[in-house]
Design a protein around this motif. Structure first.
Motif, PDB file in Angstrom:
ATOM      1  N   SER A   8      20.757  29.024   4.881  1.00 32.75           N
ATOM      2  CA  SER A   8      19.864  29.613   5.868  1.00 32.75           C
ATOM      3  C   SER A   8      20.686  30.357   6.927  1.00 32.75           C
ATOM      4  CB  SER A   8      18.996  28.537   6.529  1.00 32.75           C
ATOM      5  OG  SER A   8      19.682  27.898   7.572  1.00 32.75           O
ATOM      6  N   THR A   9      20.141  31.473   7.368  1.00 31.87           N
ATOM      7  CA  THR A   9      20.834  32.288   8.370  1.00 31.87           C
ATOM      8  C   THR A   9      21.051  31.501   9.652  1.00 31.87           C
ATOM      9  OG1 THR A   9      19.833  34.267   7.436  1.00 31.87           O
ATOM     10  CG2 THR A   9      20.730  34.447   9.662  1.00 31.87           C
ATOM     11  N   GLU A  10      20.028  30.736  10.052  1.00 30.33           N
ATOM     12  CA  GLU A  10      20.164  29.981  11.305  1.00 30.33           C
ATOM     13  C   GLU A  10      21.250  28.912  11.211  1.00 30.33           C
ATOM     14  OE1 GLU A  10      16.297  28.590   9.236  1.00 30.33           O
ATOM     15  OE2 GLU A  10      17.434  30.432   9.536  1.00 30.33           O
ATOM     16  N   ASP A  11      21.405  28.292  10.040  1.00 25.84           N
ATOM     17  CA  ASP A  11      22.473  27.307   9.872  1.00 25.84           C
ATOM     18  C   ASP A  11      23.845  27.977   9.884  1.00 25.84           C
ATOM     19  OD1 ASP A  11      20.579  25.314   9.649  1.00 25.84           O
ATOM     20  OD2 ASP A  11      20.766  25.071   7.478  1.00 25.84           O
ATOM     21  N   LEU A  12      23.944  29.122   9.212  1.00 28.28           N
ATOM     22  CA  LEU A  12      25.216  29.843   9.144  1.00 28.28           C
ATOM     23  C   LEU A  12      25.634  30.346  10.520  1.00 28.28           C
ATOM     24  CD1 LEU A  12      27.339  30.890   7.034  1.00 28.28           C
ATOM     25  CD2 LEU A  12      26.097  33.055   7.073  1.00 28.28           C
ATOM     26  N   ILE A  55      18.676  23.592  11.039  1.00 23.83           N
ATOM     27  CA  ILE A  55      18.304  23.995  12.388  1.00 23.83           C
ATOM     28  C   ILE A  55      16.797  23.918  12.585  1.00 23.83           C
ATOM     29  CG2 ILE A  55      18.299  25.918  14.030  1.00 23.83           C
ATOM     30  CD1 ILE A  55      20.981  24.428  13.720  1.00 23.83           C
ATOM     31  N   MET A  56      16.033  24.191  11.534  1.00 24.48           N
ATOM     32  CA  MET A  56      14.578  24.087  11.649  1.00 24.48           C
ATOM     33  C   MET A  56      14.136  22.633  11.804  1.00 24.48           C
ATOM     34  SD  MET A  56      13.545  27.068  11.869  1.00 24.48           S
ATOM     35  CE  MET A  56      11.792  26.730  11.842  1.00 24.48           C
ATOM     36  N   LYS A  57      14.935  21.710  11.324  1.00 22.55           N
ATOM     37  CA  LYS A  57      14.597  20.289  11.431  1.00 22.55           C
ATOM     38  C   LYS A  57      15.088  19.686  12.755  1.00 22.55           C
ATOM     39  CE  LYS A  57      14.919  19.665   6.417  1.00 22.55           C
ATOM     40  NZ  LYS A  57      15.772  19.166   5.311  1.00 22.55           N
ATOM     41  N   ALA A  58      16.294  20.043  13.151  1.00 25.40           N
ATOM     42  CA  ALA A  58      16.915  19.375  14.294  1.00 25.40           C
ATOM     43  C   ALA A  58      17.077  20.257  15.518  1.00 25.40           C
ATOM     44  CB  ALA A  58      18.289  18.830  13.884  1.00 25.40           C
ATOM     45  N   GLY A  59      17.001  21.576  15.350  1.00 26.18           N
ATOM     46  CA  GLY A  59      17.239  22.482  16.459  1.00 26.18           C
ATOM     47  C   GLY A  59      18.726  22.684  16.694  1.00 26.18           C
TER      48      GLY A  59
END
Length: 312
Positions: free
Chosen positions: A249-253, A290-294
């Motif tokens: 995921s882009t947000e994780d990267l 990131i969608m799970k934990a922010g």
């Protein structure tokens, strides 16, 4: 000072291709216009494959014609052949990425031809693309393991890169399509390829099938990779693989590299807002930490006293 990385957002192509529900063309255009404001170096808009092969992307030309282009972004498309290139030329694509698999088994499923047979038209594609001022990137899918053949010998990679080199293509994406890679293997393969082809620009396209994608991204960075593909919400996956899972995921990267002090140039808050919309629109396809934990910066209010089970 750490070197900056460049991120190519692939959710409009690699992500949407796996979604079964119909996505209206207008929604895709709106989505791509949102992406243009996030800071991506490249965006993979769609693929010019036959509509029966990937029905979700049958409107690729309409999408390319209608999006508002940001001059700082390279807008690219995946193509399988000369017909795909002609469609890309017609709508002014900046860059095309060639489809190729490391193994014959995956290539037969994905391109209906063995690996080196699938490369026969690459020289003609490359020459015609250059005539039309279109950049050309190569790819090697299932680089770090094939679901049908298992490990891919390094000799196979070298032979494929030799053919790319002969044609004149030296921008090569190494894809962990199956998510079978690990940091040791990623370093080993990339190090050997960079040693043999020092003038090539290699990038990584990672899938998070077994939770190894970010570790593999860091491993790639440590051996000189500065260009990565990712997908907002982690949506995606190859339609021609059993148990295919989404991209990193882009947000994780972005979050992971920025926490390490490595700049991505991407606005994480904007990416998270788009990911939340993806979660509402395609709930069964979104998967990211990131969608799970922010993000780490989202702190909680500290309790005033110790909370015991008996107090609940």
């Amino acid at each position: 000072m750490y070197e900056k990385i460049n991120i190519a957002e692939v959710s409009p192509r690699d992500g949407f291709q796996i979604i079964k529900q119909d996505i209206p063309t207008a929604d895709k255009i709106h989505y791509l216009n949102q992406l243009a404001d996030c800071g991506f170096a490249e965006i993979e808009v769609s693929s010019f494959v036959h509509p029966t092969a990937v029905p979700q992307l049958k409107d690729a030309q309409d999408v390319f014609r209608e999006i508002k282009r940001n001059k700082n972004i390279v807008y690219r498309a995946l193509i399988p052949n000369l017909r795909g290139l002609n469609r890309a030329i017609d709508v002014g694509v900046d860059k095309v990425k060639l489809m190729l698999s490391a193994t014959d088994s995956h290539s037969l499923h994905n391109a209906n031809a063995k690996t080196f047979d699938a490369m026969r038209d690459f020289e003609a594609i490359f020459e015609k693309a250059l005539e039309n001022n279109i950049k050309v990137g190569g790819s090697i899918a299932v680089s770090f393991g094939c679901a049908y053949e298992g490990p891919v010998p390094i000799e196979r990679h070298l032979k494929i890169c030799e053919e790319y080199n002969r044609i004149g293509i030296n921008d090569i994406s190494l894809a962990d399509t199956t998510g079978m890679g690990n940091p040791y293997l990623v370093k080993e393969v990339i190090s050997k390829l960079k040693e043999e082809f020092p003038h090539f620009k290699f990038s990584l396209h990672l899938h998070n099938t077994r939770g190894m994608a970010f570790a593999n991204a860091v491993a790639g960075y440590e051996v000189g990779i500065r260009d990565f593909d990712s997908s907002i919400g982690g949506i995606g996956g190859c339609p021609y693989l059993p148990l295919a899972a989404g991209n990193i995921s882009t947000e994780d990267l972005v979050h992971g590299f920025e926490e390490m002090g490595i700049s991505t140039g991407v606005d994480l808050d904007k990416v998270i807002r788009i990911a939340r919309q993806n979660e509402m629109d395609y709930p069964s396809y979104v998967n990211s930490f990131i969608m799970k934990a922010g993000p780490n910066k989202d702190l909680s209010i500290a309790p005033g006293k110790q909370i015991k089970k008996g107090d609940l």
